[in-house]
Motif scaffolding. Structure first.
Motif, PDB file in Angstrom:
ATOM      1  N   GLY A 285       0.832  -1.199   0.000  1.00 50.69           N
ATOM      2  CA  GLY A 285       0.000   0.000   0.000  1.00 50.69           C
ATOM      3  C   GLY A 285       0.861   1.240   0.000  1.00 50.69           C
ATOM      4  O   GLY A 285       2.008   1.238   0.473  1.00 50.69           O
ATOM      5  N   ALA A 286       0.313   2.326  -0.517  1.00 54.01           N
ATOM      6  CA  ALA A 286       1.087   3.563  -0.659  1.00 54.01           C
ATOM      7  C   ALA A 286       1.595   4.091   0.672  1.00 54.01           C
ATOM      8  O   ALA A 286       2.668   4.700   0.734  1.00 54.01           O
ATOM      9  N   HIS A 287       0.873   3.839   1.747  1.00 54.21           N
ATOM     10  CA  HIS A 287       1.246   4.414   3.041  1.00 54.21           C
ATOM     11  C   HIS A 287       2.363   3.639   3.731  1.00 54.21           C
ATOM     12  O   HIS A 287       2.758   3.993   4.848  1.00 54.21           O
ATOM     13  N   ALA A 310       9.934   9.188 -14.021  1.00 51.22           N
ATOM     14  CA  ALA A 310       9.402   7.825 -14.119  1.00 51.22           C
ATOM     15  C   ALA A 310       8.522   7.498 -12.925  1.00 51.22           C
ATOM     16  O   ALA A 310       7.445   6.888 -13.074  1.00 51.22           O
ATOM     17  N   PHE A 311       8.946   7.891 -11.718  1.00 53.66           N
ATOM     18  CA  PHE A 311       8.115   7.641 -10.536  1.00 53.66           C
ATOM     19  C   PHE A 311       6.758   8.336 -10.679  1.00 53.66           C
ATOM     20  O   PHE A 311       5.719   7.774 -10.315  1.00 53.66           O
ATOM     21  N   LYS A 312       6.771   9.551 -11.197  1.00 51.86           N
ATOM     22  CA  LYS A 312       5.519  10.287 -11.369  1.00 51.86           C
ATOM     23  C   LYS A 312       4.619   9.609 -12.399  1.00 51.86           C
ATOM     24  O   LYS A 312       3.389   9.526 -12.226  1.00 51.86           O
ATOM     25  N   LYS A 313       5.212   9.110 -13.477  1.00 48.78           N
ATOM     26  CA  LYS A 313       4.425   8.417 -14.494  1.00 48.78           C
ATOM     27  C   LYS A 313       3.880   7.083 -13.982  1.00 48.78           C
ATOM     28  O   LYS A 313       2.766   6.682 -14.351  1.00 48.78           O
ATOM     29  N   ASP A 321      -4.114  11.216  -2.410  1.00 45.84           N
ATOM     30  CA  ASP A 321      -3.653  10.765  -1.101  1.00 45.84           C
ATOM     31  C   ASP A 321      -2.535   9.741  -1.231  1.00 45.84           C
ATOM     32  O   ASP A 321      -1.540   9.790  -0.493  1.00 45.84           O
ATOM     33  N   GLU A 322      -2.671   8.826  -2.178  1.00 47.38           N
ATOM     34  CA  GLU A 322      -1.631   7.816  -2.388  1.00 47.38           C
ATOM     35  C   GLU A 322      -0.342   8.453  -2.886  1.00 47.38           C
ATOM     36  O   GLU A 322       0.753   8.093  -2.437  1.00 47.38           O
ATOM     37  N   ARG A 323      -0.444   9.392  -3.794  1.00 47.05           N
ATOM     38  CA  ARG A 323       0.759  10.050  -4.304  1.00 47.05           C
ATOM     39  C   ARG A 323       1.444  10.865  -3.211  1.00 47.05           C
ATOM     40  O   ARG A 323       2.673  10.879  -3.113  1.00 47.05           O
ATOM     41  N   GLU A 324       0.645  11.525  -2.382  1.00 45.69           N
ATOM     42  CA  GLU A 324       1.233  12.282  -1.276  1.00 45.69           C
ATOM     43  C   GLU A 324       2.025  11.348  -0.371  1.00 45.69           C
ATOM     44  O   GLU A 324       3.126  11.686   0.087  1.00 45.69           O
ATOM     45  N   ARG A 328       6.122  11.798  -0.209  1.00 46.86           N
ATOM     46  CA  ARG A 328       6.618  12.490   0.979  1.00 46.86           C
ATOM     47  C   ARG A 328       5.991  12.023   2.302  1.00 46.86           C
ATOM     48  O   ARG A 328       6.609  12.129   3.342  1.00 46.86           O
ATOM     49  N   GLY A 329       4.773  11.522   2.274  1.00 50.34           N
ATOM     50  CA  GLY A 329       4.088  11.211   3.521  1.00 50.34           C
ATOM     51  C   GLY A 329       4.669  10.037   4.280  1.00 50.34           C
ATOM     52  O   GLY A 329       4.892  10.113   5.494  1.00 50.34           O
ATOM     53  N   THR A 330       4.938   8.930   3.568  1.00 53.94           N
ATOM     54  CA  THR A 330       5.452   7.733   4.246  1.00 53.94           C
ATOM     55  C   THR A 330       6.831   7.979   4.816  1.00 53.94           C
ATOM     56  O   THR A 330       7.104   7.639   5.980  1.00 53.94           O
ATOM     57  N   VAL A 331       7.718   8.563   4.030  1.00 56.01           N
ATOM     58  CA  VAL A 331       9.078   8.811   4.525  1.00 56.01           C
ATOM     59  C   VAL A 331       9.056   9.766   5.711  1.00 56.01           C
ATOM     60  O   VAL A 331       9.805   9.591   6.680  1.00 56.01           O
ATOM     61  N   SER A 332       8.173  10.762   5.654  1.00 61.94           N
ATOM     62  CA  SER A 332       8.078  11.702   6.754  1.00 61.94           C
ATOM     63  C   SER A 332       7.600  11.019   8.033  1.00 61.94           C
ATOM     64  O   SER A 332       8.104  11.286   9.121  1.00 61.94           O
TER      65      SER A 332
END
Length: 338
Positions: A285-287, A310-313, A321-324, A328-332
């Motif tokens: 999951g993205a989180h 490439a990551f953005k594509k 929410d997943e892109r955030e 940046r969200g998970t690493v933060s």
């Protein structure tokens, strides 16, 4: 700039002939994993990293990952790696009030084979880190095919199962530190066993889980993917395990981007990486996923801008929410960067 041994050569002229303009340049990004190198024939320190960061993407902060750089030249051997944290904390201190906040979080090295005695290194690095030390990485790469192993990171077989090593890992949680894991994909079951034993400690799998598709694995690519995928899905069952999505520009990954007349485009990178990275997204999951540059190691395969394009594509169909979370969200959250 060139490298030797297990690393791909970095060729500035080759990279320059295919560097793309950044897409979605306003998107805030925290680079979850990069290094500084100060080695014979290869210097990549703050100035070099900033040159890459300033090629168009909005890198607001980063996590620095240990890289055998600027150790103390003298003093007790176990404490010499503290010099790397002292150095990185010092050179990046002026950046902590602006953008990008390079090394907003740091991961150091300590020899976990020392068992409980390793706590003195953790405490020294915490003190040296200007409040920014977040974790420890002790490389454990091992394979029966020894041509795969970088002498700088070679480890004995089964190190993650060693009682002494585990006694060292046990010291991380009480100090609020995480464990970064760099290993090869056949070792992932051992990591599962270790992470399960310490459920209160965050474990962060580096580089999509150690994909190896060269040497003795070159003719087993379907089998490699299946074994890797099973292990990653097993690890995803443990809520304290996260994964860094990136690091697929290394020689051992077998994509051979470096053999092209020009660097790979972001479309080419995204197509090659999609099965691996989308498996990570689906399993964790993205989180629980975070994007990493792994520079300068991956710089032998593609320009910094192309990698982030490439990551953005690869995430164009993901929710906001997943892109955030991925960028940046998970690493933060994992490295407590807020």
């Amino acid at each position: 700039m060139t490298t030797a041994g297990n690393y791909l050569s970095v060729r500035p002229d080759w990279l320059a002939c295919g560097t793309e303009t950044a897409i979605e340049p306003e998107m805030p990004i925290i680079d979850a994993h990069h290094h500084f190198y100060d080695r014979p024939g290869w210097t990549y320190l703050l100035d070099e990293y900033l040159q890459d960061v300033r090629t168009g993407h909005n890198i607001t902060a980063s996590v620095y990952m240990q890289a055998l750089t600027r150790y103390r030249p003298e003093g007790p051997e176990p404490l010499r790696p503290v010099g790397e944290i002292e150095y990185v904390a010092g050179v990046t201190a002026p950046l902590q009030t602006g953008t990008p906040q390079v090394a907003k979080g740091m991961v150091g090295y300590a020899d976990l084979r020392r068992g409980a005695a390793v706590r003195d290194v953790f405490e020294a690095e915490l003190q040296a880190g200007d409040g920014r030390l977040r974790g420890i990485r002790h490389l454990v790469t091992w394979d029966a095919d020894q041509t795969l192993v970088n002498p700088l990171s070679a480890a004995p077989r089964g190190l993650l199962l060693s009682p002494d090593y585990r006694a060292g890992v046990a010291q991380l949680g009480p100090l609020g530190l995480s464990y970064d894991a760099w290993l090869f994909f056949p070792q992932l079951p051992e990591l599962f066993d270790l992470a399960k034993a310490y459920p209160e400690t965050p474990f962060i799998i580096n580089h999509c889980g150690g994909v190896v598709r060269i040497a003795s694995y070159a003719n087993q690519r379907a089998e490699v993917f299946d074994a890797w995928s099973r292990s990653m899905h097993d690890l995803a069952r443990l809520p304290n395990v996260y994964v860094k999505v990136g690091g697929l520009g290394m020689r051992i990954n077998g994509f051979e981007f470096e053999k092209g007349e020009r660097p790979p485009s972001s479309d080419e990178l995204a197509q090659a990486w999609k099965p691996w990275m989308h498996t990570c997204f689906e399993a964790f999951g993205a989180h629980r996923c975070m994007f990493e540059s792994n520079f300068p190691v991956d710089k032998g395969s593609y320009p910094f801008s192309n990698g982030w394009n490439a990551f953005k594509k690869l995430t164009v169909d993901a929710s906001a929410d997943e892109r955030e979370a991925l960028f940046r969200g998970t690493v933060s959250k994992v490295y407590r960067l807020e």
